[in-house]
Design an enzyme around this catalytic site. Structure first.
Site, PDB file in Angstrom:
ATOM      1  N   HIS A 308      -3.293  18.541  12.346  1.00  0.00           N
ATOM      2  CA  HIS A 308      -4.281  17.469  12.288  1.00  0.00           C
ATOM      3  C   HIS A 308      -5.448  17.826  13.177  1.00  0.00           C
ATOM      4  CE1 HIS A 308      -6.092  13.489  12.399  1.00  0.00           C
ATOM      5  NE2 HIS A 308      -5.412  13.266  11.300  1.00  0.00           N
ATOM      6  N   ASP A 366       1.268  12.397   6.325  1.00  0.00           N
ATOM      7  CA  ASP A 366       1.598  12.685   4.927  1.00  0.00           C
ATOM      8  C   ASP A 366       2.910  13.432   4.748  1.00  0.00           C
ATOM      9  OD1 ASP A 366      -0.575  11.456   3.736  1.00  0.00           O
ATOM     10  OD2 ASP A 366      -1.884  13.164   4.127  1.00  0.00           O
TER      11      ASP A 366
HETATM   12  N1  CMC Z   1       0.027  25.501   8.223  1.00  0.00           N
HETATM   13  C1  CMC Z   1      -0.231  26.707   8.797  1.00  0.00           C
HETATM   14  N2  CMC Z   1      -1.250  26.917   9.656  1.00  0.00           N
HETATM   15  C2  CMC Z   1      -2.062  25.890   9.926  1.00  0.00           C
HETATM   16  C3  CMC Z   1      -1.860  24.614   9.368  1.00  0.00           C
HETATM   17  C4  CMC Z   1      -0.761  24.435   8.473  1.00  0.00           C
HETATM   18  N3  CMC Z   1      -0.535  23.234   7.915  1.00  0.00           N
HETATM   19  N4  CMC Z   1      -2.817  23.770   9.797  1.00  0.00           N
HETATM   20  C5  CMC Z   1      -3.602  24.481  10.608  1.00  0.00           C
HETATM   21  N5  CMC Z   1      -3.144  25.769  10.694  1.00  0.00           N
HETATM   22  C6  CMC Z   1      -3.700  26.852  11.533  1.00  0.00           C
HETATM   23  C7  CMC Z   1      -4.986  27.406  10.898  1.00  0.00           C
HETATM   24  O1  CMC Z   1      -4.707  28.500  10.080  1.00  0.00           O
HETATM   25  C8  CMC Z   1      -5.793  27.780  12.111  1.00  0.00           C
HETATM   26  O2  CMC Z   1      -5.311  29.024  12.587  1.00  0.00           O
HETATM   27  P1  CMC Z   1      -6.330  30.062  13.332  1.00  0.00           P
HETATM   28  O3  CMC Z   1      -6.778  29.364  14.574  1.00  0.00           O
HETATM   29  O4  CMC Z   1      -5.470  31.240  13.586  1.00  0.00           O
HETATM   30  O5  CMC Z   1      -7.440  30.314  12.375  1.00  0.00           O
HETATM   31  C9  CMC Z   1      -5.415  26.718  13.164  1.00  0.00           C
HETATM   32  O6  CMC Z   1      -4.093  26.261  12.774  1.00  0.00           O
HETATM   33  C10 CMC Z   1      -6.364  25.519  13.205  1.00  0.00           C
HETATM   34  O7  CMC Z   1      -6.489  25.033  11.873  1.00  0.00           O
HETATM   35  P2  CMC Z   1      -7.840  24.445  11.263  1.00  0.00           P
HETATM   36  O8  CMC Z   1      -7.763  24.522   9.795  1.00  0.00           O
HETATM   37  O9  CMC Z   1      -9.006  25.091  11.936  1.00  0.00           O
HETATM   38  O10 CMC Z   1      -7.753  22.946  11.767  1.00  0.00           O
HETATM   39  P3  CMC Z   1      -8.572  21.736  11.212  1.00  0.00           P
HETATM   40  O11 CMC Z   1      -8.602  20.731  12.305  1.00  0.00           O
HETATM   41  O12 CMC Z   1      -9.877  22.195  10.667  1.00  0.00           O
HETATM   42  O13 CMC Z   1      -7.704  21.207   9.961  1.00  0.00           O
HETATM   43  C11 CMC Z   1      -5.978  20.138   8.726  1.00  0.00           C
HETATM   44  C12 CMC Z   1      -6.791  20.163  10.048  1.00  0.00           C
HETATM   45  C13 CMC Z   1      -5.185  18.847   8.687  1.00  0.00           C
HETATM   46  C14 CMC Z   1      -6.948  20.141   7.558  1.00  0.00           C
HETATM   47  C15 CMC Z   1      -5.033  21.365   8.681  1.00  0.00           C
HETATM   48  O14 CMC Z   1      -4.122  21.306   9.735  1.00  0.00           O
HETATM   49  C16 CMC Z   1      -4.313  21.485   7.335  1.00  0.00           C
HETATM   50  O15 CMC Z   1      -4.852  22.080   6.408  1.00  0.00           O
HETATM   51  N6  CMC Z   1      -3.067  20.898   7.228  1.00  0.00           N
HETATM   52  C17 CMC Z   1      -2.365  20.884   5.964  1.00  0.00           C
HETATM   53  C18 CMC Z   1      -2.932  19.783   5.074  1.00  0.00           C
HETATM   54  C19 CMC Z   1      -2.514  18.391   5.543  1.00  0.00           C
HETATM   55  O16 CMC Z   1      -1.370  18.133   5.843  1.00  0.00           O
HETATM   56  N7  CMC Z   1      -3.500  17.459   5.549  1.00  0.00           N
HETATM   57  C20 CMC Z   1      -3.269  16.062   5.898  1.00  0.00           C
HETATM   58  C21 CMC Z   1      -3.952  15.682   7.166  1.00  0.00           C
HETATM   59  S1  CMC Z   1      -3.416  14.105   7.833  1.00  0.00           S
HETATM   60  C22 CMC Z   1      -3.861  12.913   6.677  1.00  0.00           C
HETATM   61  C23 CMC Z   1      -5.283  12.846   6.312  1.00  0.00           C
HETATM   62  O17 CMC Z   1      -6.198  13.241   7.031  1.00  0.00           O
HETATM   63  O18 CMC Z   1      -5.548  12.366   5.213  1.00  0.00           O
END
Ligand code: CMC
Length: 431
Positions: A308, A366
């Protein structure tokens, strides 16, 4: 405003600009950079808005490091235990918990707005039976402005009030119509003696040929899920509603924009993606392979329902939903026990893995919600629609707050341009 300020000096001209610091009720201070471009001719750059407060808001507060979520100051855990979705809706929209009379009057008004214009129903026939429900719902919500055009003057408080009750009341009806269309069953009209969630379940699962009793356990579970999804400060879809709304557009269009933003798998679409992922994993012995895939930088696969932007310790909503999963599966006959077992095992393994620990990736709201929706009989393609129904309350609260902000302006970000500098047109023979 505090008496603190940051000073920024332009290294070439020596121009100094004092940037005032504003203190929130709780949470980190905010540097007001409003004067920066005017005084120094520079922009700030913050892709994904990781360090940017886009507005002032008094609705919801999140402390991501400590797993705190407050609606108008009330911890979500207390609201989940003692309140109802309708009461939470009132709280988010109006700022205070309602007294008994206010509650009754608000609930009555929502109940009275559940029907939709009969012509609107015919829209569904224009969609193919296997159209994604989010596509149908966002399209139909956008078209509501054509049906309820009498109350879309955003400067008129009475219109705003009627709009907010209509959209909250009618969204379950629209969702149910999308569902019935997709399975080829007749539409079931709302029954206004039922409470919000029971009415929704009735419209989803009743058929005209049979009597149908709503299971109160299912209705309560849905109510709880809706409380937990009702608002989440400036998330992607809420910011979309605010940005669209800042142009003064029709409120139904602004909400339709929010529904579209919610659909993505990085946001509300994750609940559907979690189920697909669990089905793909299939058995606990396959989990390590998928954990490795999620850690592999060259593989786009991510553990859906994990991570998140704001929560870096735990998501308080996930904790409550996990507990609810146990109760719901027990009471509804444990139809999806193996899926739940698989999800718990995946969580356990991921939480011990260095990659997830270092990056502070925890299950989010989720991760478990889809398992509950599935146990309630809601089809996977409708999961994000469920999220949209609950989040509509938050979208409307933010839209109203934005409209009432005396300093409100159209949202218009700037950019770091990386395209070609000015050049002259070249005729086609010379290219
Ligand atoms: N699985 C594997 N690696 C992950 C994941 C994951 N679910 N989420 C983040 N990472 C890694 C990502 O690869 C990155 O690594 P690095 O620093 O080496 O590049 C690091 O963690 C930070 O990730 P980010 O994508 O820069 O983080 P963000 O804050 O931009 O994205 C997120 C947050 C929720 C979009 C992301 O964690 C994600 O894609 N999660 C899976 C989708 C999900 O469950 N979404 C629902 C969110 S909660 C409900 C809502 O908002 O509606």
């Amino acid at each position: 405003m505090t008496n603190k300020s940051y000073e920024l000096t332009d290294p070439s001209s020596g121009t100094r600009t004092a940037l005032p610091v504003r203190s929130p009720t709780v949470g980190p201070d905010v540097i007001d950079i409003g004067a920066l471009y005017r005084e120094q001719g520079i922009f700030t750059y913050d892709p994904g808005f990781a360090s940017t407060a886009s507005c002032e808001s008094a609705i919801t507060y999140i402390d991501g490091d400590n797993g705190v979520l407050l609606y108008r100051g009330y911890p979500v855990e207390q609201l989940a235990e003692h309140s109802s979705f309708i009461e939470v809706a009132y709280l988010l929209l109006r700022g205070e918990l309602p007294g008994a009379e206010q509650h009754a009057e608000f609930e009555r008004s929502i109940r009275l707005h559940t029907m939709i214009n009969e012509t609107l129903l015919r829209f569904f026939n224009g969609f193919h039976y296997n159209a994604h429900p989010m596509a149908m719902v966002s399209g139909v919500v956008a078209s509501m402005s054509a049906f309820y055009h009498d109350t879309t003057d955003i400067t008129n408080p009475e219109h705003t009030e009627i709009f907010s009750h209509r959209i909250i009341a009618k969204l379950p009806t629209i969702a149910a119509a999308a569902y019935k269309h997709s399975i080829g069953q007749p539409f079931v009209y709302p029954q206004n003696h039922l409470d919000y969630c029971s009415n929704m379940l009735h419209m989803f699962f009743a058929v005209p040929a049979e009597p149908y009793e709503v299971n109160p356990v299912a209705a309560r579970a849905l109510d709880l899920l809706f409380i937990l999804h009702a608002d989440h400060e400036q998330n992607c879809s809420t910011s979309t509603v605010r940005l669209a709304g800042s142009s003064g557009t029709n409120p139904y269009s602004a909400i339709a924009a929010g529904i579209s933003a919610l659909w993505g798998p990085a946001h509300g679409g994750a609940n559907e993606a979690v189920l697909a992922m669990l089905n793909r994993i299939g058995k606990p012995e396959h989990i390590p392979k998928f954990i490795d895939k999620a850690k592999d930088r060259d593989d786009p696969f991510r553990l859906m329902g994990f991570g998140h932007r704001v929560y870096k310790n735990f998501d308080p909503r996930a904790k409550l939903i996990r507990k609810m999963c146990h109760e719901v599966l027990e009471e509804l006959g444990g139809r999806d026990e193996p899926l739940f077992e698989l999800a718990m095992r995946l969580e356990e393994i991921a939480l011990k893995d260095d990659y997830f620990v270092e990056k502070k990736l925890y299950p989010n709201v989720d991760f478990y919600s889809g398992i509950i929706y599935k146990a309630l009989g809601i089809p996977v393609s409708m999961f994000t629609v469920m999220f949209a129904i609950a989040r509509t309350v938050g979208w409307v609260a933010h839209w109203k707050e934005m409209n009432n902000d005396p300093g409100g302006r159209i949202g218009r970000p700037r950019q770091l341009y990386t395209g070609p500098a000015q050049r002259d047109y070249v005729s086609v023979e010379k290219r």
